[in-house]
Design a protein around this motif. Sequence first.
Motif, PDB file in Angstrom:
ATOM      1  N   MET A 101       0.827  -1.211   0.000  1.00 18.37           N
ATOM      2  CA  MET A 101       0.000   0.000   0.000  1.00 18.37           C
ATOM      3  C   MET A 101       0.859   1.257   0.000  1.00 18.37           C
ATOM      4  O   MET A 101       0.548   2.220  -0.694  1.00 18.37           O
ATOM      5  N   LEU A 116      -8.695   2.128  -0.160  1.00 20.02           N
ATOM      6  CA  LEU A 116      -9.023   2.548   1.204  1.00 20.02           C
ATOM      7  C   LEU A 116     -10.483   2.968   1.325  1.00 20.02           C
ATOM      8  O   LEU A 116     -11.126   2.714   2.345  1.00 20.02           O
ATOM      9  N   SER A 117     -11.035   3.567   0.279  1.00 24.28           N
ATOM     10  CA  SER A 117     -12.456   3.937   0.279  1.00 24.28           C
ATOM     11  C   SER A 117     -13.335   2.696   0.287  1.00 24.28           C
ATOM     12  O   SER A 117     -14.347   2.651   1.000  1.00 24.28           O
ATOM     13  N   LYS A 120     -13.211   1.331   3.795  1.00 24.22           N
ATOM     14  CA  LYS A 120     -13.977   2.197   4.702  1.00 24.22           C
ATOM     15  C   LYS A 120     -15.475   2.014   4.500  1.00 24.22           C
ATOM     16  O   LYS A 120     -16.231   1.858   5.453  1.00 24.22           O
TER      17      LYS A 120
END
Length: 128
Positions: A101, A116-117, A120
Amino acid sequence: MNNKRIALYIGNALYTKTPAITKTIQTLQNSPLTSPILGLLNKNANNSSQLVYNDGNNPVFNDSGDYVGNPNWHKYLTQLKTGGHIQELYLSFSTNGCQWMSDLINTNKTAAIKILSYIKNNLRPLQG
């Protein structure tokens, strides 16, 4: 008000074939567990352009930020969060997953943000 959290590392049990996932979800929802910790995101040993869930047989993301994993995973995670005492889900990165990452952030920030979205949006606590 009781704010106790009970966390448990789950591993591949929530990323296998449908009957096994369904049984695992039912078991977890019938337990006092509040915070399942999903497995490790690792750099794929066989394909360095992918992050995998625990091992090379479970691809999750590619280096373009696309989700390439089990098409029903989101549905299973949503199902898990809607029963029992489950309050939140956690997903962990291995050491080489963190490095993967970090490298992606440095080379393709847009792809890293997509990953990451996704995490999340699919692991956040239920809105009450």
